[in-house]
Design a protein around this motif. Structure first.
Motif, mmCIF file in Angstrom:
data_model
loop_
_atom_site.group_PDB
_atom_site.id
_atom_site.type_symbol
_atom_site.label_atom_id
_atom_site.label_comp_id
_atom_site.label_asym_id
_atom_site.label_seq_id
_atom_site.Cartn_x
_atom_site.Cartn_y
_atom_site.Cartn_z
ATOM 1 N N LEU A 45 -22.906 -12.991 -22.220
ATOM 2 C CA LEU A 45 -21.762 -13.383 -23.020
ATOM 3 C C LEU A 45 -21.440 -14.845 -22.742
ATOM 4 N N ILE A 46 -21.297 -15.647 -23.798
ATOM 5 C CA ILE A 46 -20.942 -17.062 -23.671
ATOM 6 C C ILE A 46 -19.766 -17.345 -24.584
ATOM 7 N N VAL A 47 -18.717 -17.956 -24.070
ATOM 8 C CA VAL A 47 -17.514 -18.287 -24.842
ATOM 9 C C VAL A 47 -17.161 -19.734 -24.571
ATOM 10 N N ALA A 58 -23.026 -12.530 -17.371
ATOM 11 C CA ALA A 58 -24.369 -11.995 -17.533
ATOM 12 C C ALA A 58 -24.558 -10.856 -16.542
ATOM 13 N N SER A 59 -25.169 -9.795 -17.021
ATOM 14 C CA SER A 59 -25.408 -8.659 -16.129
ATOM 15 C C SER A 59 -26.525 -8.955 -15.139
ATOM 16 N N SER A 60 -27.442 -9.879 -15.494
ATOM 17 C CA SER A 60 -28.503 -10.280 -14.552
ATOM 18 C C SER A 60 -28.487 -11.797 -14.439
ATOM 19 N N SER A 61 -29.305 -12.477 -15.243
ATOM 20 C CA SER A 61 -29.330 -13.936 -15.276
ATOM 21 C C SER A 61 -29.171 -14.365 -16.720
ATOM 22 N N ILE A 62 -28.210 -15.211 -16.966
ATOM 23 C CA ILE A 62 -27.954 -15.605 -18.339
ATOM 24 C C ILE A 62 -29.096 -16.416 -18.922
ATOM 25 N N LEU A 63 -29.791 -17.229 -18.085
ATOM 26 C CA LEU A 63 -30.923 -18.010 -18.582
ATOM 27 C C LEU A 63 -32.090 -17.096 -18.961
ATOM 28 N N GLU A 64 -32.344 -16.089 -18.115
ATOM 29 C CA GLU A 64 -33.414 -15.146 -18.439
ATOM 30 C C GLU A 64 -33.093 -14.365 -19.713
ATOM 31 N N THR A 65 -31.848 -14.011 -19.883
ATOM 32 C CA THR A 65 -31.454 -13.287 -21.102
ATOM 33 C C THR A 65 -31.623 -14.160 -22.341
ATOM 34 N N ILE A 66 -31.249 -15.446 -22.211
ATOM 35 C CA ILE A 66 -31.402 -16.365 -23.341
ATOM 36 C C ILE A 66 -32.875 -16.560 -23.683
ATOM 37 N N HIS A 72 -37.971 -13.044 -28.365
ATOM 38 C CA HIS A 72 -37.834 -11.984 -29.364
ATOM 39 C C HIS A 72 -37.642 -12.569 -30.762
ATOM 40 N N THR A 73 -36.877 -13.638 -30.849
ATOM 41 C CA THR A 73 -36.640 -14.267 -32.147
ATOM 42 C C THR A 73 -37.904 -14.888 -32.705
#
Length: 227
Positions: A45-47, A58-66, A72-73
């Motif tokens: 989540l980024i606000v 981030a539940s783990s690492s926000i960079l890895e999620t991004i 995926h995109t």
């Protein structure tokens, strides 16, 4: 206390807007944390605040999620591009096939009309002749069916007209008999009236004398007239 329904539009007051942002931001962060724990999902989540400050979870690492999101995109975009190319190629092939079929149909139609027969072989001419004979047979069968339907409709109309004519004839006969009776009655009345008017009044002189038998004389007694 019952919480009222909040209207979804921008809060104009800056202080109220900042207070509401702080409350809703903390609630959003809490919901993201609960979602990651309860459902065992990867959440990022980024606000960005109106002043440009960043708040993230981030539940783990926000960079890895991004990075995972970007990969995926890219895969989806590549698949979409490949599918688009395949669809375009398939549409082109279908368009070419349809064009060929249209050309064949146009050529066949001209041959059925008797045009462009110079390049036809004997077998092809026989096929065209047989097809035309079958078409004529079908047309005649359909024409017979249409004639039969029209004849049935005309019979029904004829029956309706005959019934209507019979009804009108009976009505006319009844009216004529009533009129004849009325005319006969009027003639009888006229004849009786004419007889009453044409019969003259006749006077008959009789030998009737009024008076005593002893004193009456034929010469001095009055005479009565009867009619």
């Amino acid at each position: 206390m019952v919480r009222g329904k909040t209207e979804m539009k921008r809060i104009e007051n800056a202080t109220s807007r900042q207070v509401r942002f702080s409350k809703r931001r903390n609630g959003l962060m809490k919901k993201a944390f609960e979602l990651s724990i309860l459902c065992d999902v990867e959440v990022a989540l980024i606000v960005f605040s109106p002043r440009g400050r960043i708040y993230e979870f981030a539940s783990s690492s926000i960079l890895e999620t991004i990075e995972r999101y970007r990969s995926h995109t890219r895969i989806n975009n590549a698949l979409t591009t490949i599918e688009s190319l395949e669809n375009t190629q398939r549409l082109k092939e279908e368009a070419e096939n349809m064009t060929k079929k249209i050309d064949l149909l146009e050529t066949s139609k001209r041959k059925f009309f008797g045009d462009g027969l110079g390049s036809c072989s004997i077998d092809e001419l026989q096929r065209i002749e047989q097809q035309l004979e079958r078409s004529i047979t079908n047309i005649r069968v359909k024409k017979t069916e249409v004639f039969g339907e029209q004849i049935e409709l005309l019979k029904e109309k004829e029956k309706t007209l005959v019934d209507e004519n019979t009804r009108l004839s009976e009505k006319y006969d009844s009216y004529s008999s009533q009129q004849a009776k009325m005319d006969e009655s009027e003639n009888v009345v006229e004849v009786e009236a004419y007889a009453d008017q044409s019969s003259p009044i006749s006077y008959v002189e009789t030998e009737l004398f009024i008076g005593l038998p002893e004193t009456r004389t034929r010469r001095n007694s009055p005479k009565l007239r009867t009619n």
